[in-house]
Structure formats: structure tokens, C-alpha cells
Scaffold this active site. Structure first.
Site, PDB file in Angstrom:
ATOM      1  N   ASP A  29       0.624  -1.142   0.340  1.00  0.00           N
ATOM      2  CA  ASP A  29       0.040   0.050   0.078  1.00  0.00           C
ATOM      3  C   ASP A  29       1.156   1.466  -0.317  1.00  0.00           C
ATOM      4  O   ASP A  29       2.094   1.833   0.776  1.00  0.00           O
ATOM      5  CB  ASP A  29      -0.895   0.128   0.878  1.00  0.00           C
ATOM      6  CG  ASP A  29      -2.679   1.065   1.350  1.00  0.00           C
ATOM      7  OD1 ASP A  29      -3.298   0.869   1.105  1.00  0.00           O
ATOM      8  OD2 ASP A  29      -1.459   2.076   1.169  1.00  0.00           O
ATOM      9  N   HIS A 100     -10.183  -5.140  -3.270  1.00  0.00           N
ATOM     10  CA  HIS A 100      -9.112  -4.808  -2.689  1.00  0.00           C
ATOM     11  C   HIS A 100      -9.178  -6.041  -1.362  1.00  0.00           C
ATOM     12  O   HIS A 100     -10.327  -5.517   0.071  1.00  0.00           O
ATOM     13  CB  HIS A 100      -7.853  -4.154  -2.725  1.00  0.00           C
ATOM     14  CG  HIS A 100      -8.194  -2.978  -2.724  1.00  0.00           C
ATOM     15  ND1 HIS A 100      -9.683  -2.000  -3.048  1.00  0.00           N
ATOM     16  CD2 HIS A 100      -8.523  -2.178  -1.067  1.00  0.00           C
ATOM     17  CE1 HIS A 100     -10.023  -0.756  -2.196  1.00  0.00           C
ATOM     18  NE2 HIS A 100      -9.353  -0.721  -1.228  1.00  0.00           N
TER      19      HIS A 100
HETATM   20  P1  DGP Z   1      -9.864   1.490   0.545  1.00  0.00           P
HETATM   21  O1  DGP Z   1     -10.029   2.697   1.139  1.00  0.00           O
HETATM   22  O2  DGP Z   1     -10.375   0.016   0.561  1.00  0.00           O
HETATM   23  O3  DGP Z   1     -10.394   1.612  -0.878  1.00  0.00           O
HETATM   24  O4  DGP Z   1      -7.958   1.657   0.424  1.00  0.00           O
HETATM   25  C1  DGP Z   1      -7.098   1.394  -1.333  1.00  0.00           C
HETATM   26  C2  DGP Z   1      -5.646   1.748  -0.870  1.00  0.00           C
HETATM   27  O5  DGP Z   1      -5.255   1.866  -1.786  1.00  0.00           O
HETATM   28  C3  DGP Z   1      -5.717   3.280  -0.014  1.00  0.00           C
HETATM   29  O6  DGP Z   1      -4.943   2.083   1.279  1.00  0.00           O
HETATM   30  C4  DGP Z   1      -4.354   3.967  -0.278  1.00  0.00           C
HETATM   31  C5  DGP Z   1      -3.870   2.652  -1.743  1.00  0.00           C
HETATM   32  N1  DGP Z   1      -4.073   2.903  -2.691  1.00  0.00           N
HETATM   33  C6  DGP Z   1      -4.353   4.046  -3.913  1.00  0.00           C
HETATM   34  N2  DGP Z   1      -3.595   4.510  -3.918  1.00  0.00           N
HETATM   35  C7  DGP Z   1      -2.334   3.611  -4.662  1.00  0.00           C
HETATM   36  C8  DGP Z   1      -1.220   4.072  -5.562  1.00  0.00           C
HETATM   37  O7  DGP Z   1      -0.818   4.334  -6.123  1.00  0.00           O
HETATM   38  N3  DGP Z   1      -0.464   2.692  -5.247  1.00  0.00           N
HETATM   39  C9  DGP Z   1      -0.505   1.601  -4.063  1.00  0.00           C
HETATM   40  N4  DGP Z   1       0.556   0.657  -4.078  1.00  0.00           N
HETATM   41  N5  DGP Z   1      -0.881   2.127  -3.463  1.00  0.00           N
HETATM   42  C10 DGP Z   1      -2.093   2.800  -3.527  1.00  0.00           C
END
Ligand code: DGP
Length: 114
Positions: A29, A100
Site C-alpha cells: 500500500d 481489494h
Molecule cells: P480503500 O480505502 O479500502 O479503497 O483502500 C485503497 C488503498 O489503496 C489505500 O490504502 C491507499 C492505496 N492506494 C491508492 N492508490 C495507490 C497507488 O497508486 N499505489 C498503491 N500501492 N496503493 C495505492
């Protein structure tokens, strides 16, 4: 619907990928909430938990749990325990509408969640 996670699957934007099969991808994340914070996603586009159909997606969900267990072992957090979270919709705090599972570990989790 094309989300940022589709771009990660297609290698259009970089991510720290820790696990991959034909149907599942897992990466760290970008905004970690624990020493280990990994997102486990299906490669097919399922927007959210309410779009899951047991009859169609059971095997895929099984693969996501297999991935979580394998990654937890690799990260050294399987023995002490960890948390798996799937946020669904607005009240669930979902930001990215590509299914996810958050794998969180490496510290004591609290309950209730915020
Ligand atoms: P949610 O709130 O459950 O939809 O979690 C989305 C998660 O995705 C959040 O913890 C941050 C992560 N995230 C968002 N954009 C990116 C990205 O571009 N790369 C990565 N590795 N994580 C991301």
C-alpha cells in the site's frame, strides 16, 4: 471502470509487487497503516464486495486468501497474527473501486476500528 489498480495490473504505473499469479496481484500500500500493509487484488475488475457472486468468484476468493496466507508467512507475520480488511462503499471507507483485501500486520491491531 478503470481504476488506478488496473494501471498497476497493466504495469502502466509502478508498484512494489510482492506476489502474482494468473488471477491475483499483491503489492504494498502506498500509504501504509502498519509495518506490513499489502493490497491483494483480483486481476479481473470487480468493483466492490457487493459485486461478488459466490457461484462465479468462489475460486478467485479462495486464491486471494491463499495469497494472504502465503504473503503473511513470507513477511513473518503469520504466527503473531494479522488483519484482513475489505472496505465496501462509502460508509465502509472504500476509495478505490477495484476489489481489494488489505493485509495488515507487524503490530498489535486495535478494536473497534475507526
Ligand atoms: P480503500 O480505502 O479500502 O479503497 O483502500 C485503497 C488503498 O489503496 C489505500 O490504502 C491507499 C492505496 N492506494 C491508492 N492508490 C495507490 C497507488 O497508486 N499505489 C498503491 N500501492 N496503493 C495505492
Amino acid at each position: 471502470m478503470n481504476t488506478i489498480f488496473s494501471k498497476i495490473i497493466n504495469r502502466e504505473i509502478p508498484a512494489n509487487i510482492v506476489y502474482e499469479t494468473d488471477s491475483v496481484l499483491a503489492f504494498r500500500d502506498i500509504n501504509p497503516q502498519a509495518p506490513t500493509h499489502i493490497l491483494i487484488i483480483p486481476k479481473i475488475e470487480i468493483p466492490k464486495v457487493t459485486d461478488i457472486k459466490g457461484s462465479e468468484h468462489a475460486e478467485l476468493l479462495g486464491e486471494m486468501y491463499d495469497a494472504a496466507n502465503k504473503i503473511a508467512k513470507d513477511e513473518g507475520i503469520a504466527e503473531n497474527g494479522f488483519r484482513l480488511v475489505m472496505n465496501c462503499g462509502n460508509n465502509g471507507g472504500q476509495e478505490v473501486y477495484h476489489l481489494h483485501m488489505h493485509l495488515l500486520g507487524g503490530r498489535q491491531m486495535q478494536w473497534p476500528p475507526g
